[in-house]
Every structure is written in C-alpha cells, then in structure tokens.
Design an enzyme around this catalytic site. Structure first.
Site, PDB file in Angstrom:
ATOM      1  N   SER A  45       0.829  -1.206   0.000  1.00 26.17           N
ATOM      2  CA  SER A  45       0.000   0.000   0.000  1.00 26.17           C
ATOM      3  C   SER A  45       0.863   1.255   0.000  1.00 26.17           C
ATOM      4  O   SER A  45       0.506   2.261  -0.614  1.00 26.17           O
ATOM      5  CB  SER A  45      -0.961   0.003   1.193  1.00 26.17           C
ATOM      6  OG  SER A  45      -0.269  -0.130   2.409  1.00 26.17           O
ATOM      7  N   GLU A  46       2.048   1.228   0.686  1.00 21.40           N
ATOM      8  CA  GLU A  46       2.959   2.362   0.615  1.00 21.40           C
ATOM      9  C   GLU A  46       4.412   1.910   0.639  1.00 21.40           C
ATOM     10  O   GLU A  46       4.758   0.929   1.328  1.00 21.40           O
ATOM     11  CB  GLU A  46       2.753   3.348   1.773  1.00 21.40           C
ATOM     12  CG  GLU A  46       1.795   4.482   1.479  1.00 21.40           C
ATOM     13  CD  GLU A  46       0.361   4.061   1.654  1.00 21.40           C
ATOM     14  OE1 GLU A  46      -0.516   4.670   1.010  1.00 21.40           O
ATOM     15  OE2 GLU A  46       0.106   3.127   2.432  1.00 21.40           O
ATOM     16  N   THR A  47       5.216   2.644  -0.103  1.00 18.65           N
ATOM     17  CA  THR A  47       6.672   2.578   0.007  1.00 18.65           C
ATOM     18  C   THR A  47       7.145   3.963   0.421  1.00 18.65           C
ATOM     19  O   THR A  47       6.773   4.961  -0.202  1.00 18.65           O
ATOM     20  CB  THR A  47       7.321   2.180  -1.325  1.00 18.65           C
ATOM     21  OG1 THR A  47       6.904   0.849  -1.677  1.00 18.65           O
ATOM     22  CG2 THR A  47       8.844   2.205  -1.212  1.00 18.65           C
ATOM     23  N   ILE A  68       1.390  10.201  -2.290  1.00 18.58           N
ATOM     24  CA  ILE A  68       0.313  10.685  -1.424  1.00 18.58           C
ATOM     25  C   ILE A  68       0.873  11.691  -0.420  1.00 18.58           C
ATOM     26  O   ILE A  68       2.077  11.787  -0.209  1.00 18.58           O
ATOM     27  CB  ILE A  68      -0.412   9.533  -0.693  1.00 18.58           C
ATOM     28  CG1 ILE A  68       0.563   8.749   0.196  1.00 18.58           C
ATOM     29  CG2 ILE A  68      -1.093   8.615  -1.692  1.00 18.58           C
ATOM     30  CD1 ILE A  68      -0.137   7.759   1.095  1.00 18.58           C
ATOM     31  N   HIS A  73       1.176   4.465   8.632  1.00 18.53           N
ATOM     32  CA  HIS A  73       1.910   3.232   8.917  1.00 18.53           C
ATOM     33  C   HIS A  73       3.309   3.244   8.309  1.00 18.53           C
ATOM     34  O   HIS A  73       4.253   2.697   8.896  1.00 18.53           O
ATOM     35  CB  HIS A  73       1.111   2.000   8.450  1.00 18.53           C
ATOM     36  CG  HIS A  73       1.236   1.666   7.008  1.00 18.53           C
ATOM     37  ND1 HIS A  73       0.554   2.335   6.018  1.00 18.53           N
ATOM     38  CD2 HIS A  73       1.983   0.724   6.372  1.00 18.53           C
ATOM     39  CE1 HIS A  73       0.860   1.815   4.850  1.00 18.53           C
ATOM     40  NE2 HIS A  73       1.730   0.841   5.030  1.00 18.53           N
TER      41      HIS A  73
END
Length: 259
Positions: A45-47, A68, A73
């Site tokens: 979902s994120e790096t 984003i 997290h």
C-alpha cells in the site's frame, strides 16, 4: 545503483499482521519516476523514501499508483528503521513532508506520531458511497476521505464492497467506522483509486476518526482496532490541532534493490 530496503509490519507486534510498508533510505533524492516504479514493483500500500537533512529527515510516500500527502503506517515503519538500524540515540525524529513536519518519539516498544487533525464536514451520502459499501451509513463526513459512520462493529465487518463504485467518489479514499465492542471504535479503509482496495491499517485515517469520536464519546484518549484481515491496534489521543497515534512494529525483510 543499490538502494537499501526494509519491510516492516506496522501497528502490530506480530509478523504477518498489521500493515506492511517498504522503507528505502536514500543518500540523495532519486527521480520521482524511479520511486514510483519501485513502489509499483513492491506492490504494497505504501513505500516510503527518506533522506537525512541535518538532524531531521525528508520523507515521501508512494502507493503503487502515485505519491500521497500523508501516511501513518509507513511513517511508523520509517521511524522503526531509523531507531533500529540507523540511530538508536535520537530522542525525537522530525520528518519534513508534504503535510508539514511530523514528529515521532519512542517510548518502550511504542512509537508515537504527531499528525495534523483533519476533522470532516458532515455531508449527504453520495450514491456511489452507499452502493460501494452495500449499506447506507447513519452519518457521512468528508475531509481528504469520506468517512461513513455505522451503528455496530458487525456492520463494518459485513460491508458488501463494490470497488468500482468507490472509485467514482471525489475523494482519496473511504473510511468506515462504528463503536467497538471491546475497544472505543473500529474502522476499515478503502482506497481503490490509489491501487489499494483495502488498506490493512491506516494511520492517516485516524486524523479524521479521532476528532469525530472525541465528540461522540466525550473523551480524548482511545484504544482502537482496524478490522482488516491482517488487523491492527492503535492508541490515539486528540490534542486539538493534532492527533497522537501510537503503535508497535516488527521487521520482516532487509535487503537491497538493484536498479
């Protein structure tokens, strides 16, 4: 070029729970295009990518589809990497981000983040929201995301999701929330437009959740759960213009990217 990479499970103290984030320390910024390609390849979902600047750090976050402006997290995971692998003497970490300066401190096994409060404004439920969640909420609010409030925890668990409908909404994502059975409140988070149908645990969502539940429950401190398949626990405090979110993290992977 060899780029270090860590994968950290955030908002949990157990591997394979919480929300996994990739964290890439950089000596200097690489191109946006390369960061986006790495994030898409990681398919989490994120790096997070960060660069040390003096005593502070610059931090950016990418989903598989784009950059984003705020991510909880992956910020927690980045702080864990710094405290565990890079500098265990630092008391407080300051991250310079698209959403301003974010502070993280360590208290035992808990990492505590100070994020901006993002209280939502009440609005009517869009048709795509109702169709996308499969049930009409009792209240709807909007900040960066739509927040749909339901009556019970079971309502949150039993949502009948239609991601094609949720993609039609004029917001980054959708938060679904209700009072919890054994905690103060529960939630789920859906961001299909960002390539993340359901995010396992979403710190940034609590920038909107906490000020709402402060008014409903008439309290400032909360223990909360995100009811994804992996699940995660947060300890939150409303500080007025900011929200403190605390959680644990565990490492899963260390290595290098060769590009």
């Amino acid at each position: 070029m060899r780029i270090p990479i860590y994968q950290i499970d955030a908002f949990t103290n157990v591997q394979f729970k919480g929300n996994p984030a990739a964290v890439c320390p950089l000596e200097a910024w690489i191109s946006d295009d390369l960061m986006q390609k790495i994030a898409a390849e990681n398919n989490l979902s994120e790096t997070a990518f960060f660069v040390k600047k003096g005593y502070d750090y610059e931090l950016r976050w990418f989903t598989p589809k784009g950059e984003i402006d705020l991510c909880g997290h992956a910020t927690l995971a980045t702080a864990y990497v710094i405290y565990t692998y890079l500098d265990n003497s630092i008391a407080n970490i300051k991250f310079h981000t698209m959403s301003g300066v974010l502070e993280v401190s360590k208290e035992g096994s808990l990492l505590s983040m100070i994020f901006p409060s993002r209280e939502g404004e009440r609005c009517e439920a869009p048709e795509a929201l109702v169709k996308g969640l499969g049930k009409k909420p009792i209240e709807v609010y909007k900040s960066r995301d739509y927040m749909a409030v339901f009556e019970t925890e079971q309502d949150i668990l039993n949502l009948e999701l239609n991601m094609d409908e949720l993609k039609k909404l004029d917001a980054f994502a959708v938060i679904a929330t209700a009072r919890g059975n054994e905690v103060d409140f529960v939630s789920r988070f859906f961001a299909p437009k960002a390539g993340v149908d359901e995010d396992p645990v979403t710190g940034s969502a609590h920038c909107t959740l906490v000020p709402y539940w402060k008014k409903k429950l008439c309290k400032n401190e909360f223990v909360v759960l995100q009811l994804s398949e992996r699940g995660g626990k947060l300890y939150c405090t409303d500080l007025g213009e900011t929200v403190r979110m605390s959680g644990e993290a565990v490492p899963y992977l260390e290595g290098y990217i060769n590009v």
